[in-house]
Design a protein around this motif. Structure first.
Motif, PDB file in Angstrom:
ATOM      1  N   ILE A 300      57.652  40.612 101.707  1.00  0.00           N
ATOM      2  CA  ILE A 300      57.871  39.729 102.697  1.00  0.00           C
ATOM      3  C   ILE A 300      56.229  40.009 103.339  1.00  0.00           C
ATOM      4  O   ILE A 300      56.616  41.386 104.022  1.00  0.00           O
ATOM      5  CB  ILE A 300      59.775  39.650 103.580  1.00  0.00           C
ATOM      6  CG1 ILE A 300      60.399  39.188 102.091  1.00  0.00           C
ATOM      7  CG2 ILE A 300      58.954  38.890 104.433  1.00  0.00           C
ATOM      8  CD1 ILE A 300      61.955  39.057 102.877  1.00  0.00           C
ATOM      9  N   PRO A 301      55.134  39.241 103.084  1.00  0.00           N
ATOM     10  CA  PRO A 301      54.443  40.371 104.267  1.00  0.00           C
ATOM     11  C   PRO A 301      54.478  40.216 105.798  1.00  0.00           C
ATOM     12  O   PRO A 301      55.251  39.806 105.899  1.00  0.00           O
ATOM     13  CB  PRO A 301      53.210  39.381 103.859  1.00  0.00           C
ATOM     14  CG  PRO A 301      53.685  37.890 103.451  1.00  0.00           C
ATOM     15  CD  PRO A 301      55.650  38.362 102.491  1.00  0.00           C
ATOM     16  N   ASP A 302      54.128  41.258 106.587  1.00  0.00           N
ATOM     17  CA  ASP A 302      53.133  41.735 106.287  1.00  0.00           C
ATOM     18  C   ASP A 302      53.567  43.296 105.212  1.00  0.00           C
ATOM     19  O   ASP A 302      53.172  44.197 104.171  1.00  0.00           O
ATOM     20  CB  ASP A 302      51.691  42.093 107.282  1.00  0.00           C
ATOM     21  CG  ASP A 302      51.100  41.354 106.408  1.00  0.00           C
ATOM     22  OD1 ASP A 302      50.854  41.155 105.442  1.00  0.00           O
ATOM     23  OD2 ASP A 302      50.199  41.554 107.493  1.00  0.00           O
ATOM     24  N   ASP A 365      61.740  43.793 102.196  1.00  0.00           N
ATOM     25  CA  ASP A 365      61.396  43.598 102.875  1.00  0.00           C
ATOM     26  C   ASP A 365      61.371  45.164 103.945  1.00  0.00           C
ATOM     27  O   ASP A 365      62.496  46.666 102.821  1.00  0.00           O
ATOM     28  CB  ASP A 365      62.238  43.033 103.596  1.00  0.00           C
ATOM     29  CG  ASP A 365      61.555  42.596 104.793  1.00  0.00           C
ATOM     30  OD1 ASP A 365      60.016  43.363 105.302  1.00  0.00           O
ATOM     31  OD2 ASP A 365      61.923  41.775 105.953  1.00  0.00           O
ATOM     32  N   ASP A 366      60.387  45.186 104.561  1.00  0.00           N
ATOM     33  CA  ASP A 366      60.627  47.023 105.108  1.00  0.00           C
ATOM     34  C   ASP A 366      61.806  47.429 105.343  1.00  0.00           C
ATOM     35  O   ASP A 366      62.687  48.126 105.471  1.00  0.00           O
ATOM     36  CB  ASP A 366      59.341  47.389 105.882  1.00  0.00           C
ATOM     37  CG  ASP A 366      59.322  46.918 106.647  1.00  0.00           C
ATOM     38  OD1 ASP A 366      58.849  45.572 107.244  1.00  0.00           O
ATOM     39  OD2 ASP A 366      60.006  46.726 107.947  1.00  0.00           O
TER      40      ASP A 366
END
Ligand code: PRP
Ligand code: GLN
Ligand code: MG
Length: 501
Positions: A300-302, A365-366
């Protein structure tokens, strides 16, 4: 997490400050400001908006002088009003301006002391204006017409004795120099570096090393917890440890999300830490879901990109960019207000159907904080025809508020607060969800610098390294700064403004 910068140069520093703030824009999108000093005069421009919107040519031309400081803001105290944009200014002693990244936890007590004992007036609800006044009061205590490095360092020492919380700050003493200091736990990052010019050596202090890189400065090092660096107007550099109890407990969330991957913080390259997060998360998936059946890994950018690449490598699964990011929309998480955050996810990301149709997709995701992003993204993945949507987070579940400079004041707004992993998975609509283990996250960062034995992991484990955060304090900030309270407060304070040009 705001972005701060200070430069003592050999010619006008306005353009270099502007460029550095652009590089630090990811740390704050709400307001920006620059103050420069020329022949004992200050020139200030600050307002709400991105760097490119706040400074026009007419402002830049007036920001003259060979030293100055700058700030990009992401509010964690007070409101989003332009009156609370930084740097802040106080006229006595000497004329001091200050840019602050972090959040003070004893601001109520300090505000009282400043008014009742120091006889000073603070005009906003910003903790940074309080920090400036504490520093100014302590510097005035030296009673000198011309302060030297000892006077400056004594004032920083006194700031450490009085202030609690997270603070990396850069202050400019009009006509004398620029000082940077870091709280005794080293919660927020701050580095300094130099570059040689034909007119002599120039120095820069900044939140992240990437600002030095891009401007051609060479990184000297991070400030240690409790340490201060003072660069005089004529280019002399002095450093001193100003805390008796300084020790490393830096914010681990810098490595998860806040910092740019190309920054080096406390000897750890953020990029490599994120790669290791991906690797460790892959190991956990293989342990817990050996028959995972994942067809494709999609970031999921960024920010999650770096860990997602390595996660896919270690799973031995294809990595694909399934979402395209609109490059003109900023970071969602640091926007003020849930309505703006929610709207921007849809505007920001769009799915490429081809990568989803009929596949078991693993979205990475992060971190999952309020769940704003992942809920919508999972829905988009399903609409794009995914067979199953699995989700993983390179950070553990965020369950507790942050009080050191990240705007997560309300536990009840955190999707994982009081919930199990399965409950979160259901709420966000994932077929299954895996969070990184906290030990693995710490290890992923520590491998970059084994000398750091402790991190501030409070958003994951509820342990606050400054030791002064209790239920009563958390209750108070929750009440004052939850989303509903903030949207009312911002309307009311929008008109306050004392000085700006
Ligand atoms: O659960 P949430 O409350 O949605 O918060 C977490 C999300 O917010 C951040 O993205 P953001 O869009 O801010 O920035 P990025 O483009 O750097 O990933 C972060 O990378 C997550 O994607
Ligand atoms: N994110 C930050 O570092 C915020 C700095 C300061 N507390 C403010 O709200 O302006
Ligand atoms: Mg993101």
């Amino acid at each position: 997490m705001c972005g701060i910068v200070g430069i003592v140069g050999k010619s006008n520093v306005n353009q270099a400050l502007y460029d550095a703030l652009t590089v630090l824009q990811h740390r704050g999108q709400d307001a920006a400001g620059i103050v420069t000093c020329d022949s004992g005069r200050l020139f200030l421009r600050k307002d709400n908006g991105l760097v490119r919107d706040v400074f026009h040519q007419r402002h830049m031309q007036r920001l003259i002088g060979n030293m100055g400081i700058g700030h990009v803001r992401y509010p964690t105290a007070g409101s989003s009003s332009s009156a609370e944009a930084q740097p802040f200014y106080v006229n006595s002693p000497y004329g001091i301006t200050l840019a602050h990244n972090g959040n003070l936890t004893n601001v109520e007590q300090l505000s009282r002391e400043i008014y009742e004992a120091d006889l000073r007036h603070v005009n906003t609800n910003s903790d940074s204006e309080v920090l400036l006044n504490v520093f100014a009061h302590e510097l005035a205590g030296g009673g000198k017409l011309r302060p030297n490095q000892d006077d400056i360092f004594n004032a920083v020492r006194a700031v450490h004795n009085r202030c609690r919380g997270g603070y990396a700050a850069i202050a400019m003493i009009t006509g004398y120099g620029v000082v940077g200091f870091r709280d005794p736990n080293g919660i927020r990052p701050i580095v300094f570096g130099k570059r040689d010019t034909e007119h002599g050596v120039e120095y820069m202090i900044a939140s992240e090393s990437v600002a030095l890189d891009v401007l051609g400065f060479e990184l000297i090092r991070d400030l240690e917890p409790g340490e201060a660096v003072y660069i005089t107007n004529d280019g002399q550099l002095h450093t001193l440890q100003c805390a008796t109890n300084g020790h490393y407990a830096p914010c681990i969330f810098e490595h998860v999300y806040l910092a740019r991957p190309d920054s080096m913080i406390d000897g750890v390259l953020v990029y490599k830490a994120r790669l290791r997060m991906g690797e460790k998360l892959a190991e956990k998936i293989l342990r817990e879901r050996p028959d995972h059946g994942i067809d494709v890994v999609i970031p999921i950018p960024d920010t999650s990109r770096t860990s997602a690449v390595e996660l896919a490598n270690h799973l031995g699964v294809k990595f694909r960019e399934g979402f395209v990011k609109n490059r003109y929309i900023g970071r969602t998480f640091i926007m003020p207000g849930q309505a703006a955050r929610k709207k921007s996810v849809r505007q920001k990301l769009n799915a490429i159907e081809l990568e989803f149709r009929g596949k078991n997709v693993m979205l990475v995701d992060d971190s999952i904080v309020r769940g704003t992003t992942c809920k919508q993204i999972i829905q988009m993945a399903r609409e794009a025809g995914a067979k199953n949507v699995y989700f993983c987070s390179a950070a553990p579940a965020v369950r507790y508020p942050n009080v050191y400079g990240i705007d997560m004041p309300s536990a009840h707004e955190l999707i994982a607060h009081g919930r199990t992993t399965e409950e979160v998975a259901e709420l966000i609509g994932a077929d299954w969800l895996i969070y990184q283990d906290l030990e693995d996250l710490v290890e992923a960062v520590r491998e970059g610098n084994p000398n750091i034995t402790e991190f501030d992991c409070s958003v994951f484990d509820g342990k606050y390294v400054t030791g002064d955060v209790n239920e009563a304090y958390l209750g108070k900030i929750e009440q004052a700064r939850n989303d509903a309270a903030m949207s009312q407060g911002n309307v009311a304070s929008a008109i306050i403004d004392l000085h700006n040009n």
